[in-house]
Design a protein around this motif. Sequence first.
Motif, PDB file in Angstrom:
ATOM      1  N   MET A  59      46.510  50.512  46.538  1.00 27.24           N
ATOM      2  CA  MET A  59      46.989  49.131  46.575  1.00 27.24           C
ATOM      3  C   MET A  59      46.413  48.407  47.787  1.00 27.24           C
ATOM      4  N   ALA A  60      45.928  47.201  47.552  1.00 26.67           N
ATOM      5  CA  ALA A  60      45.475  46.353  48.651  1.00 26.67           C
ATOM      6  C   ALA A  60      46.669  45.622  49.240  1.00 26.67           C
ATOM      7  N   GLU A  61      46.587  45.283  50.513  1.00 29.49           N
ATOM      8  CA  GLU A  61      47.673  44.534  51.145  1.00 29.49           C
ATOM      9  C   GLU A  61      47.835  43.167  50.480  1.00 29.49           C
ATOM     10  N   LYS A  62      46.720  42.524  50.192  1.00 24.13           N
ATOM     11  CA  LYS A  62      46.714  41.261  49.453  1.00 24.13           C
ATOM     12  C   LYS A  62      45.308  41.035  48.923  1.00 24.13           C
ATOM     13  N   ALA A  63      45.201  40.103  48.011  1.00 25.45           N
ATOM     14  CA  ALA A  63      43.897  39.819  47.409  1.00 25.45           C
ATOM     15  C   ALA A  63      42.966  39.183  48.436  1.00 25.45           C
ATOM     16  N   PRO A  64      41.660  39.428  48.354  1.00 24.17           N
ATOM     17  CA  PRO A  64      40.719  38.759  49.252  1.00 24.17           C
ATOM     18  C   PRO A  64      40.751  37.254  49.020  1.00 24.17           C
ATOM     19  N   ASN A  65      40.570  36.501  50.078  1.00 22.87           N
ATOM     20  CA  ASN A  65      40.669  35.040  50.009  1.00 22.87           C
ATOM     21  C   ASN A  65      39.294  34.437  49.750  1.00 22.87           C
ATOM     22  N   TYR A  66      39.088  33.993  48.506  1.00 23.01           N
ATOM     23  CA  TYR A  66      37.828  33.337  48.134  1.00 23.01           C
ATOM     24  C   TYR A  66      37.896  31.814  48.339  1.00 23.01           C
ATOM     25  N   SER A  67      38.931  31.334  49.003  1.00 23.35           N
ATOM     26  CA  SER A  67      39.176  29.931  49.365  1.00 23.35           C
ATOM     27  C   SER A  67      39.860  29.129  48.268  1.00 23.35           C
ATOM     28  N   PRO A  69      42.328  29.928  44.325  1.00 19.78           N
ATOM     29  CA  PRO A  69      42.830  30.958  43.407  1.00 19.78           C
ATOM     30  C   PRO A  69      41.780  31.287  42.342  1.00 19.78           C
ATOM     31  N   THR A  70      41.536  32.560  42.133  1.00 17.32           N
ATOM     32  CA  THR A  70      40.588  32.987  41.109  1.00 17.32           C
ATOM     33  C   THR A  70      40.984  34.359  40.597  1.00 17.32           C
ATOM     34  N   GLU A  71      40.803  34.583  39.313  1.00 15.19           N
ATOM     35  CA  GLU A  71      41.085  35.898  38.754  1.00 15.19           C
ATOM     36  C   GLU A  71      40.022  36.869  39.272  1.00 15.19           C
ATOM     37  N   THR A  72      40.483  38.011  39.757  1.00 17.40           N
ATOM     38  CA  THR A  72      39.588  38.946  40.430  1.00 17.40           C
ATOM     39  C   THR A  72      39.591  40.301  39.742  1.00 17.40           C
ATOM     40  N   LEU A  95      33.803  54.165  40.298  1.00 12.61           N
ATOM     41  CA  LEU A  95      34.575  54.469  39.105  1.00 12.61           C
ATOM     42  C   LEU A  95      34.325  53.361  38.080  1.00 12.61           C
ATOM     43  N   SER A  96      34.311  53.694  36.809  1.00  6.17           N
ATOM     44  CA  SER A  96      34.028  52.698  35.778  1.00  6.17           C
ATOM     45  C   SER A  96      35.269  51.916  35.369  1.00  6.17           C
ATOM     46  N   SER A  97      36.462  52.461  35.596  1.00  8.71           N
ATOM     47  CA  SER A  97      37.702  51.749  35.259  1.00  8.71           C
ATOM     48  C   SER A  97      37.911  50.583  36.216  1.00  8.71           C
ATOM     49  N   THR A  98      38.388  49.460  35.688  1.00  8.32           N
ATOM     50  CA  THR A  98      38.635  48.277  36.508  1.00  8.32           C
ATOM     51  C   THR A  98      40.075  47.814  36.354  1.00  8.32           C
ATOM     52  N   SER A  99      40.474  46.905  37.247  1.00 11.26           N
ATOM     53  CA  SER A  99      41.823  46.341  37.223  1.00 11.26           C
ATOM     54  C   SER A  99      41.742  44.870  37.598  1.00 11.26           C
ATOM     55  N   ASN A 100      42.678  44.086  37.111  1.00 14.87           N
ATOM     56  CA  ASN A 100      42.788  42.680  37.517  1.00 14.87           C
ATOM     57  C   ASN A 100      43.929  42.486  38.504  1.00 14.87           C
ATOM     58  N   SER A 101      44.385  43.588  39.077  1.00 10.26           N
ATOM     59  CA  SER A 101      45.509  43.569  40.012  1.00 10.26           C
ATOM     60  C   SER A 101      45.111  44.274  41.299  1.00 10.26           C
ATOM     61  N   ILE A 102      45.780  43.918  42.400  1.00  8.62           N
ATOM     62  CA  ILE A 102      45.512  44.603  43.670  1.00  8.62           C
ATOM     63  C   ILE A 102      46.051  46.032  43.657  1.00  8.62           C
ATOM     64  N   THR A 103      46.810  46.370  42.618  1.00  3.15           N
ATOM     65  CA  THR A 103      47.234  47.750  42.399  1.00  3.15           C
ATOM     66  C   THR A 103      46.258  48.390  41.415  1.00  3.15           C
ATOM     67  N   TYR A 104      45.618  49.459  41.846  1.00  3.74           N
ATOM     68  CA  TYR A 104      44.581  50.091  41.029  1.00  3.74           C
ATOM     69  C   TYR A 104      44.932  51.560  40.839  1.00  3.74           C
ATOM     70  N   ASN A 105      45.047  51.974  39.589  1.00  3.50           N
ATOM     71  CA  ASN A 105      45.323  53.369  39.273  1.00  3.50           C
ATOM     72  C   ASN A 105      44.011  54.064  38.935  1.00  3.50           C
ATOM     73  N   LYS A 144      36.169  37.340  38.628  1.00  2.00           N
ATOM     74  CA  LYS A 144      35.958  37.875  37.281  1.00  2.00           C
ATOM     75  C   LYS A 144      34.703  37.329  36.609  1.00  2.00           C
ATOM     76  N   ASN A 145      34.438  36.050  36.743  1.00  2.00           N
ATOM     77  CA  ASN A 145      33.311  35.427  36.048  1.00  2.00           C
ATOM     78  C   ASN A 145      32.081  35.257  36.934  1.00  2.00           C
ATOM     79  N   LEU A 146      32.086  35.901  38.088  1.00  2.00           N
ATOM     80  CA  LEU A 146      30.953  35.803  39.009  1.00  2.00           C
ATOM     81  C   LEU A 146      30.525  37.202  39.433  1.00  2.00           C
ATOM     82  N   ASN A 147      30.234  38.027  38.424  1.00  2.00           N
ATOM     83  CA  ASN A 147      29.942  39.439  38.679  1.00  2.00           C
ATOM     84  C   ASN A 147      28.539  39.616  39.236  1.00  2.00           C
ATOM     85  N   ASP A 148      28.423  39.308  40.504  1.00  2.00           N
ATOM     86  CA  ASP A 148      27.158  39.431  41.215  1.00  2.00           C
ATOM     87  C   ASP A 148      27.454  40.092  42.550  1.00  2.00           C
ATOM     88  N   SER A 149      26.592  41.001  42.965  1.00  2.00           N
ATOM     89  CA  SER A 149      26.865  41.742  44.196  1.00  2.00           C
ATOM     90  C   SER A 149      27.000  40.830  45.408  1.00  2.00           C
TER      91      SER A 149
END
Length: 390
Positions: A59-67, A69-72, A95-105, A144-149
């Motif tokens: 679990m992350a403490e909080k989502a990274p701030n992209y300035s 709100p954005t789905e991550t 890992l190939s599994s992804t999550s849209n939450s700061i909680t990642y299993n 989510k929609n800006l999948n670039d390194s």
Amino acid sequence: MKKLNIMAAMMVGLLAFASCDSDRDDNPILTVPESFNLLKPEIADNVIDLENSSAIQFMAEKAPNYSFPTETTYWMQVTGEDNANFADADKVYSLSSTSNSITYNAPTNEVDLCVMKIKGWDDAAQVEKTTPVTINVRMVACPKNLNDSANYVYSSVQQIKVYPYFIKESLPKFWYITGSIIGNDGCTWKNDPAFFGTGMQPMYVKKGAEYDKFTGDGVVEWIGYLAAGGTIKFIEPKGLTNWNYSLSGGTINAKGGSGFKYRSGGDDPGNTTVEDAGYYTIDINTKSLSMTVKPYTDPVTTYTSVKIGDNEMAAVNTCAGMENHDWFATITLGTKTNMVFTANDGTTWGSSIFPCAIGNVKGSNIPCDKGTYKVFFNDITGAYSFVEQK
């Protein structure tokens, strides 16, 4: 009246222009933060038994701030104890599994597969289940929609200890084609692996397709010529030697194909009949057990010979009415060897991936491991597979 309407329209246009100008000034600008904080997992003080658990929760403490709100999208990366700063990118595994939450299993089988790669273990005898392995982990975030390194944000690093178990990444689950027009050994039906390359042939990976690391499921493909009047079947790996698991029935013609049925040990739905001669793209989804057939209309070059390295390959499909674009050879390599496929006109295909991939024209050398292989190659797509013989 017309004059008033024109003036009103001009005023509306000016207001709209001013509004758009204002919007541009106020539009949020994406900023990529330096990092974000990954919390220590609750279970981190214990040694995690990967074989007897299903997931590790991070679990992350909080989502990274992209300035704004954005789905991550989040995923995890793993590296060895000696690469705590993740500086050696060649030793970092995702890992190939992804999550849209700061909680990642994190699935433990994916973590364990990373451990195998970190340690270079490819044999069960190398794995000591009762000896803990220390690994470093971090979370990766990306809009989510800006999948670039360039938009990736990496979390702080946490360290955990695990008990590993032997696991091996599965190759794609190749299906096999046989029938009255397949092969070069009397053009008779075969379903025994001993006749790979002579009475039957595997399908190949499909460009852009993804395959389950542990089941091998995904879409496999064959592109080639089929002679009119031929009958064929598509055999699942567990149907080899017994015929009981396959896709067949229906017809293939200039419109494509239809009427295919999956046989799961029950009644045989019959053979697939080729009504119209021509080139076809045949895709099998090995998870949904479904097949699609479409005419292939791109230009095709016919080659008279192909080599893998210095080894001559045999034409797979020489039955009456067929046009061959698949090639086969059995080779033994005494050491790791770089190789490419070469046609009679000098065209070469290769890639950096072994044992199966899509070879590119003038591509890089294929890094082949030591061993004995049955090698298959399709000169239309550049697809190849090295099937190890043990």
